[in-house]
Design a protein around this motif. Structure first.
Motif, PDB file in Angstrom:
ATOM      1  N   ILE A   1       0.852  -1.202   0.000  1.00 21.02           N
ATOM      2  CA  ILE A   1       0.000   0.000   0.000  1.00 21.02           C
ATOM      3  C   ILE A   1       0.885   1.248   0.000  1.00 21.02           C
ATOM      4  N   VAL A   2       0.456   2.238  -0.755  1.00 21.74           N
ATOM      5  CA  VAL A   2       1.185   3.504  -0.787  1.00 21.74           C
ATOM      6  C   VAL A   2       0.270   4.617  -0.280  1.00 21.74           C
ATOM      7  N   LEU A   3       0.766   5.376   0.660  1.00 26.34           N
ATOM      8  CA  LEU A   3       0.079   6.605   1.077  1.00 26.34           C
ATOM      9  C   LEU A   3       0.740   7.735   0.311  1.00 26.34           C
ATOM     10  N   TRP A   4       0.026   8.194  -0.693  1.00 29.15           N
ATOM     11  CA  TRP A   4       0.580   9.140  -1.663  1.00 29.15           C
ATOM     12  C   TRP A   4       0.288  10.560  -1.198  1.00 29.15           C
ATOM     13  N   ASP A   5       1.336  11.345  -1.026  1.00 27.09           N
ATOM     14  CA  ASP A   5       1.170  12.729  -0.589  1.00 27.09           C
ATOM     15  C   ASP A   5       1.044  13.609  -1.834  1.00 27.09           C
ATOM     16  N   PRO A   6      -0.185  14.050  -2.136  1.00 30.63           N
ATOM     17  CA  PRO A   6      -0.372  14.796  -3.396  1.00 30.63           C
ATOM     18  C   PRO A   6       0.125  16.231  -3.319  1.00 30.63           C
ATOM     19  N   THR A   7       0.552  16.674  -2.143  1.00 31.19           N
ATOM     20  CA  THR A   7       0.962  18.079  -2.014  1.00 31.19           C
ATOM     21  C   THR A   7       2.465  18.268  -2.191  1.00 31.19           C
ATOM     22  N   TRP A   8       3.217  17.179  -2.127  1.00 26.54           N
ATOM     23  CA  TRP A   8       4.680  17.313  -2.201  1.00 26.54           C
ATOM     24  C   TRP A   8       5.091  17.823  -3.594  1.00 26.54           C
ATOM     25  N   GLU A   9       6.077  18.680  -3.626  1.00 28.69           N
ATOM     26  CA  GLU A   9       6.594  19.152  -4.914  1.00 28.69           C
ATOM     27  C   GLU A   9       8.094  19.001  -4.918  1.00 28.69           C
ATOM     28  N   GLY A  10       8.648  18.586  -6.003  1.00 24.54           N
ATOM     29  CA  GLY A  10      10.097  18.432  -6.065  1.00 24.54           C
ATOM     30  C   GLY A  10      10.576  18.379  -7.503  1.00 24.54           C
ATOM     31  N   VAL A  11      11.878  18.259  -7.637  1.00 21.05           N
ATOM     32  CA  VAL A  11      12.512  18.224  -8.958  1.00 21.05           C
ATOM     33  C   VAL A  11      13.356  16.955  -9.025  1.00 21.05           C
ATOM     34  N   LEU A  12      13.186  16.181 -10.080  1.00 16.99           N
ATOM     35  CA  LEU A  12      13.930  14.923 -10.201  1.00 16.99           C
ATOM     36  C   LEU A  12      15.389  15.204 -10.550  1.00 16.99           C
ATOM     37  N   SER A  13      16.265  14.435  -9.925  1.00 14.78           N
ATOM     38  CA  SER A  13      17.692  14.670 -10.179  1.00 14.78           C
ATOM     39  C   SER A  13      18.515  13.451  -9.789  1.00 14.78           C
ATOM     40  N   ALA A  14      19.606  13.279 -10.524  1.00 10.13           N
ATOM     41  CA  ALA A  14      20.558  12.209 -10.163  1.00 10.13           C
ATOM     42  C   ALA A  14      21.210  12.494  -8.814  1.00 10.13           C
ATOM     43  N   LYS A  15      21.146  13.748  -8.382  1.00  9.52           N
ATOM     44  CA  LYS A  15      21.753  14.089  -7.087  1.00  9.52           C
ATOM     45  C   LYS A  15      20.996  13.430  -5.943  1.00  9.52           C
ATOM     46  N   THR A  16      19.705  13.174  -6.171  1.00 10.72           N
ATOM     47  CA  THR A  16      18.901  12.639  -5.060  1.00 10.72           C
ATOM     48  C   THR A  16      18.319  11.254  -5.323  1.00 10.72           C
ATOM     49  N   HIS A  17      18.414  10.732  -6.567  1.00 15.06           N
ATOM     50  CA  HIS A  17      17.766   9.434  -6.786  1.00 15.06           C
ATOM     51  C   HIS A  17      18.560   8.305  -6.118  1.00 15.06           C
ATOM     52  N   LEU A  18      17.878   7.202  -5.925  1.00 10.90           N
ATOM     53  CA  LEU A  18      18.534   6.070  -5.266  1.00 10.90           C
ATOM     54  C   LEU A  18      19.129   5.082  -6.268  1.00 10.90           C
ATOM     55  N   CYS A  19      18.921   5.326  -7.543  1.00 14.20           N
ATOM     56  CA  CYS A  19      19.557   4.463  -8.539  1.00 14.20           C
ATOM     57  C   CYS A  19      21.068   4.693  -8.457  1.00 14.20           C
ATOM     58  N   ARG A  20      21.832   3.675  -8.890  1.00 15.14           N
ATOM     59  CA  ARG A  20      23.283   3.801  -8.736  1.00 15.14           C
ATOM     60  C   ARG A  20      23.966   4.553  -9.865  1.00 15.14           C
ATOM     61  N   ASN A  21      23.272   4.714 -10.965  1.00 15.42           N
ATOM     62  CA  ASN A  21      23.982   5.282 -12.118  1.00 15.42           C
ATOM     63  C   ASN A  21      24.081   6.802 -12.004  1.00 15.42           C
ATOM     64  N   ASP A  22      24.925   7.375 -12.853  1.00 18.10           N
ATOM     65  CA  ASP A  22      25.355   8.756 -12.644  1.00 18.10           C
ATOM     66  C   ASP A  22      24.500   9.812 -13.347  1.00 18.10           C
ATOM     67  N   TYR A  23      23.358   9.436 -13.893  1.00 20.25           N
ATOM     68  CA  TYR A  23      22.471  10.468 -14.461  1.00 20.25           C
ATOM     69  C   TYR A  23      21.020  10.057 -14.261  1.00 20.25           C
ATOM     70  N   HIS A  24      20.153  11.042 -14.411  1.00 19.01           N
ATOM     71  CA  HIS A  24      18.703  10.802 -14.320  1.00 19.01           C
ATOM     72  C   HIS A  24      18.121  11.073 -15.705  1.00 19.01           C
TER      73      HIS A  24
END
Ligand code: URP
Ligand code: ZN
Ligand code: ZN
Length: 459
Positions: free
Chosen positions: A394-417
């Motif tokens: 189950i996911v409790l989805w917070d519809p109010t959160w705002e953000g910007v996708l980036s390789a600086k913060t993702h949990l994937c191991r590779n070096d770009y998003h």
């Protein structure tokens, strides 16, 4: 001890209602109004959240050898990234070498995943050739819980199968009640175009797209549908990317073929201009099929709204830009490892650019990202829904959160998003896998290796 979600705005593929939901150990135990807490229940007030079934990503490639290198994400890092983004089940591809036994590949993929995956996982089996032994092994593969086979019409010389192999694999899958998935690009045409482009000195990332135009995908799609029609069996088309291929799906649907279709966020949100970036950066988006011109994106959204496309997977297949994409391919686009990362942000991208943009409603978001993959791949109603008795993914989805996708913060191991700089709204506040909280506000808080193999039945 259980968990009682109070005031939960429950979204399924069909419905929306505010109710309470009780989790008892690993499953959903009760759904109703004004549920009274049991003495040892933890109470979570879900007011303000959208409560959805955990996402199911039907298309990932973790710990896969590709073109002289290995994908950056393995089952540990890839599933952690999936989890914080709200995906609680993946189905990865056991991919044998051309001459390898399917059973060896299955053992290998179980060994890669067991003890590493942090969310539940299933496997599809890729079939790179046909002979009688493969036919026998396919039965054992199904008995061992892998009820879908992928064949590649692309990748001449490695994974591509010819029409005879496609015909025989599909016939055998039908006997076994298994689903066939097709990567639908004509390998022969691609191979000729690659040679022609290279001979003309065209060796850049954009030439990857030029070597496999939409007509190449339409041909593969049409051929796969023809085979399914002749065998009178269902078919699943993976990572559909173009209007041309979608038109084939429309024709098939009109003639009654049960063809199920997947597309991916990259085909809905990006286009081939990415290949024109300076400093060879376009290599980051070298994947097959390639990104198309922008007009194809609108067609794919229309295909979703019209019901021709019912599944969204990521085709997550991550490589570093530096050290992997550029390993052999700097002067030859045909040697750039194919694939992009994407496992983490599928739900957020489709929520932001699908639901909030007004293209689809919440129910369709859930259907595309969870319920339809569960139904098609033999996991429903255990996964992909919020019914009593379903796993408490189950996911409790917070519809109010705002953000910007980036390789600086993702949990994937590779070096770009692949979606660097994309603004998104909404993300999981809490992610539960079989009743345990494993994701919280962008952090993984679960246990290493807690994911289980899912023994799947056929259609
Ligand atoms: O370029 C891609 N899509 N790489 C992953 C393998 C595949 O064809 O799905
Ligand atoms: Zn593919
Ligand atoms: Zn793939």
């Amino acid at each position: 001890m259980g968990i009682l979600l109070k005031n939960a705005d429950l979204i399924t593929d069909q419905t929306r209602s505010v109710q309470d939901l009780r989790i008892v150990e690993e499953v959903i135990g009760e759904v109703g109004q004004n549920l009274v807490p049991h003495h040892d229940d933890e109470i979570i007030d879900a007011a303000g959240m959208l409560v959805i079934p955990g996402g199911i990503d039907p298309h990932t490639h973790l710990d896969l050898k590709v073109m002289g290198t290995v994908t950056k994400d393995d089952f540990a890092s890839g599933t952690k990234a999936a989890a914080v983004g709200g995906t609680t089940t993946i189905i990865d591809f056991a991919t044998p070498e051309r001459d390898q036994s399917l059973l060896t590949a299955l053992d290998l993929w179980r060994a890669k995943a067991d003890g590493r995956a942090v969310i539940d996982y299933g496997l599809h089996m890729a079939v790179p050739r046909w002979n009688e032994r493969i036919g026998t092994e396919m039965e054992t593969v199904v008995d061992r819980g892998v009820s879908s086979f992928k064949i590649f019409l692309a990748y001449k010389g490695t994974l591509a199968v010819d029409d005879t192999a496609m015909y025989r694999v599909m016939g055998r899958a039908k006997e076994l009640g298994a689903l066939v998935m097709v990567h639908a690009e004509n390998a022969e045409i691609v191979w000729h175009r690659q040679r022609e482009l290279l001979a003309a000195g065209k060796n850049a990332p954009i030439d990857h797209a030029r070597s496999r135009p939409p007509a190449v995908e339409a041909d593969g799609t049409h051929r796969a549908i023809t085979m399914a029609r002749i065998h009178d069996m269902p078919l699943y088309i993976v990572h559909l990317s173009s209007f041309d291929a979608l038109r084939c799906i429309g024709d098939a649907a009109l003639s009654g073929v049960d063809v199920r279709v997947e597309t991916c966020p990259q085909y809905l949100l990006l286009d081939e201009r990415e290949y024109q970036r300076p400093n060879w950066e376009g290599a980051k988006w070298v994947m097959s099929p390639p990104l198309r011109t922008a007009d194809h994106r609108a067609a794919l959204w229309a295909g979703i709204r019209g019901g021709l496309i019912g599944h969204i997977g990521t085709d997550h297949c991550s490589f570093d830009f530096v050290g992997q994409k550029d390993l052999y391919g700097k002067d030859d686009f045909t040697r750039i490892p194919n694939g992009i990362p994407g496992i983490q942000d599928r739900l957020a991208l489709i929520y932001t650019y699908g639901v909030l943009a007004g293209s689809i409603d919440l129910q369709r978001w859930v259907a595309l990202c969870a319920t339809n993959p569960a139904r098609t791949f033999g996991l429903y109603p255990r996964k992909g829904t919020l019914q009593v008795g379903s796993d408490a993914d189950i996911v409790l989805w917070d519809p109010t959160w705002e953000g910007v996708l980036s390789a600086k913060t993702h949990l994937c191991r590779n070096d770009y998003h692949a979606f660097e700089g994309f603004s998104v709204r909404g993300r999981p506040h809490l992610v539960l896998s079989r009743g345990k909280v494993i994701g919280q506000d962008g952090q993984f808080v679960g246990a290493a290796g807690a994911g289980r193999f899912l023994h799947r039945k056929g259609l």
